[in-house]
Design a protein around this motif. Sequence first.
Motif, mmCIF file in Angstrom:
data_model
loop_
_atom_site.group_PDB
_atom_site.id
_atom_site.type_symbol
_atom_site.label_atom_id
_atom_site.label_comp_id
_atom_site.label_asym_id
_atom_site.label_seq_id
_atom_site.Cartn_x
_atom_site.Cartn_y
_atom_site.Cartn_z
ATOM 1 N N VAL A 230 0.973 -1.191 0.100
ATOM 2 C CA VAL A 230 -0.180 0.086 0.030
ATOM 3 C C VAL A 230 0.936 1.473 0.129
ATOM 4 C CG1 VAL A 230 -1.733 1.325 1.505
ATOM 5 C CG2 VAL A 230 -1.880 -1.248 1.088
ATOM 6 N N ASN A 231 0.738 2.058 -0.855
ATOM 7 C CA ASN A 231 1.442 3.305 -1.103
ATOM 8 C C ASN A 231 0.425 4.365 -0.394
ATOM 9 O OD1 ASN A 231 3.443 5.107 -1.793
ATOM 10 N ND2 ASN A 231 2.784 5.329 -3.816
ATOM 11 N N ALA A 232 0.978 4.764 0.892
ATOM 12 C CA ALA A 232 0.048 5.448 1.958
ATOM 13 C C ALA A 232 0.683 7.025 1.903
ATOM 14 C CB ALA A 232 -0.089 5.055 3.229
ATOM 15 N N VAL A 233 -0.177 7.996 2.027
ATOM 16 C CA VAL A 233 0.468 9.295 2.023
ATOM 17 C C VAL A 233 0.397 9.875 3.646
ATOM 18 C CG1 VAL A 233 -0.368 9.877 -0.321
ATOM 19 C CG2 VAL A 233 -1.786 10.375 1.593
ATOM 20 N N ARG A 234 1.129 10.646 3.922
ATOM 21 C CA ARG A 234 1.207 11.223 5.347
ATOM 22 C C ARG A 234 0.168 12.591 5.235
ATOM 23 N NH1 ARG A 234 6.435 14.254 6.348
ATOM 24 N NH2 ARG A 234 5.255 15.853 5.557
ATOM 25 N N GLY A 235 -0.521 12.538 6.294
ATOM 26 C CA GLY A 235 -1.447 13.661 6.465
ATOM 27 C C GLY A 235 -1.780 14.257 7.781
ATOM 28 N N PRO A 236 -2.407 15.379 8.036
ATOM 29 C CA PRO A 236 -2.552 15.888 9.238
ATOM 30 C C PRO A 236 -3.796 15.253 10.157
ATOM 31 C CG PRO A 236 -3.396 17.402 7.695
ATOM 32 C CD PRO A 236 -2.767 16.083 6.934
ATOM 33 N N LEU A 237 -3.721 14.122 10.579
ATOM 34 C CA LEU A 237 -4.780 13.449 11.199
ATOM 35 C C LEU A 237 -4.631 13.760 12.674
ATOM 36 C CD1 LEU A 237 -4.488 9.938 9.339
ATOM 37 C CD2 LEU A 237 -6.078 12.168 8.907
ATOM 38 N N LYS A 238 -5.775 13.862 13.399
ATOM 39 C CA LYS A 238 -6.071 14.080 14.494
ATOM 40 C C LYS A 238 -6.788 12.812 15.176
ATOM 41 C CE LYS A 238 -4.630 18.589 14.882
ATOM 42 N NZ LYS A 238 -3.137 18.692 14.459
ATOM 43 N N ASN A 239 -6.519 12.331 16.368
ATOM 44 C CA ASN A 239 -7.282 11.211 17.220
ATOM 45 C C ASN A 239 -7.338 9.895 16.591
ATOM 46 O OD1 ASN A 239 -7.983 13.294 19.173
ATOM 47 N ND2 ASN A 239 -9.638 13.899 17.937
ATOM 48 N N ILE A 240 -6.824 9.713 15.294
ATOM 49 C CA ILE A 240 -6.591 8.490 14.682
ATOM 50 C C ILE A 240 -5.501 8.482 14.120
ATOM 51 C CG2 ILE A 240 -8.911 8.029 14.205
ATOM 52 C CD1 ILE A 240 -8.407 8.999 11.401
ATOM 53 N N ASP A 241 -4.915 7.010 13.785
ATOM 54 C CA ASP A 241 -3.379 6.672 13.407
ATOM 55 C C ASP A 241 -3.474 6.954 11.689
ATOM 56 O OD1 ASP A 241 -2.365 6.617 15.998
ATOM 57 O OD2 ASP A 241 -3.238 4.594 16.017
ATOM 58 N N MET A 242 -4.693 6.444 11.136
ATOM 59 C CA MET A 242 -4.630 6.491 9.648
ATOM 60 C C MET A 242 -6.134 6.082 9.344
ATOM 61 S SD MET A 242 -3.661 2.340 9.066
ATOM 62 C CE MET A 242 -3.773 2.469 7.272
ATOM 63 N N ILE A 243 -6.124 6.611 7.976
ATOM 64 C CA ILE A 243 -7.379 6.504 7.167
ATOM 65 C C ILE A 243 -7.368 5.476 6.199
ATOM 66 C CG2 ILE A 243 -8.936 7.539 5.418
ATOM 67 C CD1 ILE A 243 -8.243 10.188 6.724
ATOM 68 N N ILE A 244 -7.999 4.351 6.230
ATOM 69 C CA ILE A 244 -8.186 3.363 5.243
ATOM 70 C C ILE A 244 -8.868 3.805 4.153
ATOM 71 C CG2 ILE A 244 -8.826 0.975 4.583
ATOM 72 C CD1 ILE A 244 -8.257 0.072 7.496
#
Length: 137
Positions: free
Chosen positions: A97-111
Amino acid sequence: MGKFQFHSKGISDRIVTPCTLDVSDYETSIEMPKSEETVKALWDTGSTVTVLSEMLVQRLGLIPSDICRVSGWDGNPITTNTYNIDVVLGETRIEFVNAVRGPLKNIDMIIGMDVIRQGDFHITHPSYKTMLEFEVK
């Protein structure tokens, strides 16, 4: 290949489940005491890509594999790093999976849909409880 199921305690408008990331096949900037880590993941059919929080990227010591331009958080396009990971959901493994880095709060990742479209994805609400099933055949 495998099935992943999640049952919430009630009806939910956000489905956040445990998910395991495996980075053992990819180069990291730090020696990992373990190659897998369980994280909180939000399932988002409106996201075309999988997104990792900045804190998770740092914690895992991930080395960028590439860069790309994405938009969505505030509508403005940004250039961000991408990272190669394996997403493990129960018995199901989605590799490379080629995931991007993003400004997430309260969770570790978005599927995102890059992972979701690789299997059968079902959300139902039996007995006023949200149930998610994801199966890869």
